[in-house]
Design a protein around this motif. Structure first.
Motif, PDB file in Angstrom:
ATOM      1  N   GLY A 144      11.982   3.973  12.546  1.00 24.06           N
ATOM      2  CA  GLY A 144      10.717   4.084  13.281  1.00 24.06           C
ATOM      3  C   GLY A 144      10.146   2.706  13.572  1.00 24.06           C
ATOM      4  N   ASP A 145      10.233   1.821  12.562  1.00 17.90           N
ATOM      5  CA  ASP A 145       9.737   0.461  12.733  1.00 17.90           C
ATOM      6  C   ASP A 145      10.476  -0.230  13.863  1.00 17.90           C
ATOM      7  OD1 ASP A 145       8.092   0.886  10.675  1.00 17.90           O
ATOM      8  OD2 ASP A 145       9.120  -0.395   9.234  1.00 17.90           O
ATOM      9  N   ARG A 146      11.777   0.005  13.925  1.00 19.61           N
ATOM     10  CA  ARG A 146      12.610  -0.640  14.926  1.00 19.61           C
ATOM     11  C   ARG A 146      12.115  -0.278  16.333  1.00 19.61           C
ATOM     12  NH1 ARG A 146      17.555  -3.365  14.745  1.00 19.61           N
ATOM     13  NH2 ARG A 146      17.711  -3.621  12.517  1.00 19.61           N
ATOM     14  N   LEU A 147      11.748   0.993  16.496  1.00 11.27           N
ATOM     15  CA  LEU A 147      11.224   1.430  17.789  1.00 11.27           C
ATOM     16  C   LEU A 147       9.870   0.798  18.064  1.00 11.27           C
ATOM     17  CD1 LEU A 147      12.182   5.223  17.725  1.00 11.27           C
ATOM     18  CD2 LEU A 147      13.093   3.443  19.232  1.00 11.27           C
ATOM     19  N   ARG A 148       9.031   0.855  17.029  1.00 12.02           N
ATOM     20  CA  ARG A 148       7.681   0.345  17.181  1.00 12.02           C
ATOM     21  C   ARG A 148       7.692  -1.151  17.488  1.00 12.02           C
ATOM     22  NH1 ARG A 148       4.701   3.002  13.483  1.00 12.02           N
ATOM     23  NH2 ARG A 148       6.215   2.316  11.972  1.00 12.02           N
ATOM     24  N   MET A 149       8.580  -1.851  16.807  1.00  9.07           N
ATOM     25  CA  MET A 149       8.593  -3.309  16.909  1.00  9.07           C
ATOM     26  C   MET A 149       9.492  -3.800  18.042  1.00  9.07           C
ATOM     27  SD  MET A 149       6.785  -4.291  14.151  1.00  9.07           S
ATOM     28  CE  MET A 149       7.260  -5.464  12.936  1.00  9.07           C
TER      29      MET A 149
ATOM     30  N   GLY B 236       0.845  -1.188   0.000  1.00  7.67           N
ATOM     31  CA  GLY B 236       0.000   0.000   0.000  1.00  7.67           C
ATOM     32  C   GLY B 236       0.882   1.239   0.000  1.00  7.67           C
ATOM     33  N   PRO B 237       0.253   2.406  -0.124  1.00  7.74           N
ATOM     34  CA  PRO B 237       1.021   3.651  -0.230  1.00  7.74           C
ATOM     35  C   PRO B 237       1.859   3.936   1.024  1.00  7.74           C
ATOM     36  CG  PRO B 237      -1.351   4.046  -0.530  1.00  7.74           C
ATOM     37  CD  PRO B 237      -1.188   2.605  -0.198  1.00  7.74           C
ATOM     38  N   PRO B 238       2.873   4.787   0.885  1.00  6.36           N
ATOM     39  CA  PRO B 238       3.710   5.160   2.032  1.00  6.36           C
ATOM     40  C   PRO B 238       2.851   5.719   3.164  1.00  6.36           C
ATOM     41  CG  PRO B 238       4.585   6.117   0.003  1.00  6.36           C
ATOM     42  CD  PRO B 238       3.281   5.474  -0.348  1.00  6.36           C
ATOM     43  N   GLY B 239       3.122   5.280   4.374  1.00  4.44           N
ATOM     44  CA  GLY B 239       2.444   5.852   5.529  1.00  4.44           C
ATOM     45  C   GLY B 239       1.026   5.366   5.766  1.00  4.44           C
ATOM     46  N   SER B 240       0.585   4.359   5.007  1.00  5.76           N
ATOM     47  CA  SER B 240      -0.809   3.922   5.165  1.00  5.76           C
ATOM     48  C   SER B 240      -1.014   3.089   6.432  1.00  5.76           C
ATOM     49  CB  SER B 240      -1.266   3.144   3.927  1.00  5.76           C
ATOM     50  OG  SER B 240      -0.379   2.090   3.649  1.00  5.76           O
TER      51      SER B 240
ATOM     52  N   LYS C  37       1.131   0.139   7.144  1.00  7.63           N
ATOM     53  CA  LYS C  37       1.550  -1.255   6.922  1.00  7.63           C
ATOM     54  C   LYS C  37       2.365  -1.801   8.093  1.00  7.63           C
ATOM     55  CE  LYS C  37       3.653   0.049   3.184  1.00  7.63           C
ATOM     56  NZ  LYS C  37       3.220   1.466   3.205  1.00  7.63           N
ATOM     57  N   SER C  38       3.315  -1.005   8.564  1.00  8.44           N
ATOM     58  CA  SER C  38       4.176  -1.484   9.657  1.00  8.44           C
ATOM     59  C   SER C  38       3.399  -1.611  10.962  1.00  8.44           C
ATOM     60  CB  SER C  38       5.363  -0.537   9.869  1.00  8.44           C
ATOM     61  OG  SER C  38       6.156  -0.507   8.718  1.00  8.44           O
ATOM     62  N   THR C  39       2.520  -0.656  11.210  1.00  7.04           N
ATOM     63  CA  THR C  39       1.705  -0.717  12.428  1.00  7.04           C
ATOM     64  C   THR C  39       0.831  -1.971  12.391  1.00  7.04           C
ATOM     65  OG1 THR C  39       1.616   1.691  12.262  1.00  7.04           O
ATOM     66  CG2 THR C  39       0.226   0.683  13.926  1.00  7.04           C
TER      67      THR C  39
ATOM     68  N   THR D 152      -9.856  -0.920   9.539  1.00  7.73           N
ATOM     69  CA  THR D 152      -9.017  -1.093  10.732  1.00  7.73           C
ATOM     70  C   THR D 152      -8.544   0.251  11.283  1.00  7.73           C
ATOM     71  OG1 THR D 152      -7.002  -1.250   9.396  1.00  7.73           O
ATOM     72  CG2 THR D 152      -8.076  -3.329   9.938  1.00  7.73           C
ATOM     73  N   GLN D 153      -8.172   0.196  12.556  1.00  5.70           N
ATOM     74  CA  GLN D 153      -7.422   1.292  13.178  1.00  5.70           C
ATOM     75  C   GLN D 153      -6.204   0.622  13.796  1.00  5.70           C
ATOM     76  OE1 GLN D 153      -9.911   3.795  15.750  1.00  5.70           O
ATOM     77  NE2 GLN D 153     -11.677   3.293  14.473  1.00  5.70           N
ATOM     78  N   ALA D 154      -5.212   0.482  12.972  1.00  4.11           N
ATOM     79  CA  ALA D 154      -4.065  -0.340  13.375  1.00  4.11           C
ATOM     80  C   ALA D 154      -3.448   0.165  14.671  1.00  4.11           C
ATOM     81  CB  ALA D 154      -3.030  -0.368  12.259  1.00  4.11           C
ATOM     82  N   HIS D 155      -3.282   1.482  14.807  1.00  4.93           N
ATOM     83  CA  HIS D 155      -2.593   2.012  15.987  1.00  4.93           C
ATOM     84  C   HIS D 155      -3.343   1.702  17.268  1.00  4.93           C
ATOM     85  CE1 HIS D 155      -5.609   4.950  15.341  1.00  4.93           C
ATOM     86  NE2 HIS D 155      -5.054   5.949  16.008  1.00  4.93           N
TER      87      HIS D 155
HETATM   88  N1  LIG Z   1      -4.977   7.922  12.868  1.00  2.00           N
HETATM   89  C1  LIG Z   1      -4.405   6.747  12.614  1.00  2.00           C
HETATM   90  N2  LIG Z   1      -3.073   6.668  12.503  1.00  2.00           N
HETATM   91  C2  LIG Z   1      -2.523   5.469  12.251  1.00  2.00           C
HETATM   92  C3  LIG Z   1      -3.302   4.286  12.114  1.00  2.00           C
HETATM   93  N3  LIG Z   1      -2.483   3.262  11.834  1.00  2.00           N
HETATM   94  C4  LIG Z   1      -1.227   3.764  11.815  1.00  2.00           C
HETATM   95  N4  LIG Z   1      -1.242   5.100  12.063  1.00  2.00           N
HETATM   96  C5  LIG Z   1      -0.094   6.005  12.101  1.00  2.00           C
HETATM   97  O1  LIG Z   1       0.306   6.281  10.767  1.00  2.00           O
HETATM   98  C6  LIG Z   1       1.709   6.514  10.695  1.00  2.00           C
HETATM   99  C7  LIG Z   1       2.355   5.656   9.620  1.00  2.00           C
HETATM  100  O2  LIG Z   1       2.229   4.310   9.990  1.00  2.00           O
HETATM  101  P1  LIG Z   1       3.229   3.178   9.481  1.00  2.00           P
HETATM  102  O3  LIG Z   1       2.760   1.917  10.079  1.00  2.00           O
HETATM  103  O4  LIG Z   1       4.633   3.571   9.682  1.00  2.00           O
HETATM  104  O5  LIG Z   1       2.910   3.203   7.924  1.00  2.00           O
HETATM  105  P2  LIG Z   1       3.662   2.413   6.766  1.00  2.00           P
HETATM  106  O6  LIG Z   1       2.642   2.110   5.742  1.00  2.00           O
HETATM  107  O7  LIG Z   1       4.424   1.257   7.321  1.00  2.00           O
HETATM  108  O8  LIG Z   1       4.680   3.490   6.234  1.00  2.00           O
HETATM  109  P3  LIG Z   1       5.936   3.284   5.273  1.00  2.00           P
HETATM  110  O9  LIG Z   1       6.608   1.996   5.658  1.00  2.00           O
HETATM  111  O10 LIG Z   1       6.774   4.480   5.532  1.00  2.00           O
HETATM  112  O11 LIG Z   1       5.372   3.260   3.896  1.00  2.00           O
HETATM  113  C8  LIG Z   1       2.238   6.232  12.092  1.00  2.00           C
HETATM  114  O12 LIG Z   1       2.416   7.453  12.771  1.00  2.00           O
HETATM  115  C9  LIG Z   1       1.116   5.416  12.736  1.00  2.00           C
HETATM  116  O13 LIG Z   1       1.065   5.559  14.134  1.00  2.00           O
HETATM  117  C10 LIG Z   1      -4.725   4.418  12.241  1.00  2.00           C
HETATM  118  O14 LIG Z   1      -5.483   3.452  12.111  1.00  2.00           O
HETATM  119  N5  LIG Z   1      -5.212   5.654  12.487  1.00  2.00           N
END
Ligand SMILES: Nc1nc2c(ncn2[C@@H]2O[C@H](COP(=O)(O)OP(=O)(O)OP(=O)(O)O)[C@@H](O)[C@H]2O)c(=O)[nH]1
Ligand SMILES: [Mg+2]
Length: 325
Positions: free
Chosen positions: A94-99, A52-56, A58-60, A225-228
């Motif tokens: 960032g992933d390293r911290l998160r994981m 998926g797109p950057p920041g969507s 995926k890692s969370t 989903t709300q991954a966070h």
């Molecule tokens: N509001 C909101 N923020 C979220 C949610 N899931 C993840 N985030 C935030 O979105 C940001 C990007 O999340 P990542 O998991 O790093 O996204 P990614 O797709 O892995 O990003 P890249 O690997 O850089 O492409 C982080 O600050 C997360 O905390 C969600 O469901 N809602």
């Protein structure tokens, strides 16, 4: 020597796994041998692609899915591939911290890879690493890669189930890509569904699935989903289990494994012939001259290739040099 490392990897030793992955990344001469040796130990893992797109998110999502799987006692291998950046940059840090918690868990193996060389090369390397994680007895292998365009999807070929993660804001951009996304997704996830527009986007995607090519065994579900906040993650996993079951019951899993084995054969042939031919060129003055003319634009590359491949004396020489190896 390498057999020893392979045995250690198969018995679950993490440093051995890391060493073998590094060998694959570097393209060492014994990669073929490694792949052959691990083959009998592969085929058990459920391999999941998350793109998926950057920041969507995926890692969370990968992080939360991993926690969920660990609660069920499953072992997890994660390969994060970043085809866009030449370095393991900020996102991976960032992933390293998160994981962090997973890095400390011996039942979870995490590896990041950034681009080197062509995308095709990256995709071949990723596929080998996924096989290695499978052979290392990981129950679930997750491949995370940034992607919105067709070219990145090549990496996803290796996954049994592909999750495409989108976010509400991406709505308009997604319109143009929809056909490609529909082709690759086994499950759609609208992440960040705490934001406005999520419902609309989910409905929109559901419509597209309905209007797209129909599959009587599997209708691509659209999850929110709300991954966070870990919302929807368990449901996503349940869907992935369903998908895997459909793949098994319908015989598709076996079909795609057959395809992979065949394509791998052609890839190996191509790589080997290419490599041998480059060596030959570097050692043969006539061929060197031919390449120089191609470089200068004096000779068309298609014409030159035809000439070389129809030159029986040259091919005989190639053959002889191979026998001498
Ligand atoms: N509001 C909101 N923020 C979220 C949610 N899931 C993840 N985030 C935030 O979105 C940001 C990007 O999340 P990542 O998991 O790093 O996204 P990614 O797709 O892995 O990003 P890249 O690997 O850089 O492409 C982080 O600050 C997360 O905390 C969600 O469901 N809602
Ligand atoms: Mg990420």
């Amino acid at each position: 020597m390498v057999d020893d490392v392979i045995d250690k990897m198969l018995s679950g030793q993490v440093p051995a796994l890391s060493r073998l992955i590094s060998k694959i990344e570097r393209g060492d001469g014994d990669v073929g041998h490694i792949m052959e040796k691990i083959r009998p130990h592969t085929g058990q893992a459920h391999t999941i692609g998350i793109t998926g797109p950057p920041g969507s998110g995926k890692s969370t999502l990968t992080d939360k899915l991993t926690s969920h799987l660990r609660e069920q006692g499953k072992t997890v291998g994660i390969l994060a591939v970043d085809p866009s950046s030449p370095f393991s940059g900020g996102a991976l840090l960032g992933d390293r911290l998160r994981m962090r918690q997973h890095y400390l868990d011996p039942a979870v193996f995490i590896r990041s890879m950034a681009t080197r060389g062509a995308l095709g090369g990256l995709s071949a390397v990723s596929k080998r690493v996924l096989k290695l994680l499978d052979a290392a007895q990981k129950d679930v292998v997750i491949l995370e890669t940034v992607g919105v365009g067709q070219t990145e999807f090549g990496v996803m070929d290796a996954a049994d189930s592909v999750v495409v993660v989108l976010v509400p804001e991406a709505g308009d951009a997604i319109q143009t890509l929809k056909a490609g996304l529909l082709e690759v997704a086994d499950v759609f996830v609208v992440n960040k569904s705490d934001r406005t527009g999520a419902k609309r986007m989910a409905t929109d995607l559901e419509m597209s699935v309905m209007m797209g090519p129909q599959d009587d065994q599997w209708t691509v579900p659209v999850m929110q989903t709300q991954a966070h906040r870990n919302i929807g993650v368990a449901e996503l996993w349940d869907k992935l289990v369903d998908h895997r079951k459909v793949l098994e019951d319908s015989g598709r899993l076996e079909d795609s494994r057959r395809n992979h084995r065949r394509e791998e054969f052609f890839e190996v042939i191509q790589e080997t012939v290419n490599q041998q031919f480059r060596t030959l060129v570097s050692q043969d003055a006539d061929l060197g001259g031919l390449i120089a003319r191609v470089e200068n634009g004096e000779l068309d590359s298609y014409h030159a290739a035809q000439e070389v491949l129809s030159d029986s004396v040259l091919l005989q020489g190639w053959f002889t040099s191979l026998q001498g190896e």
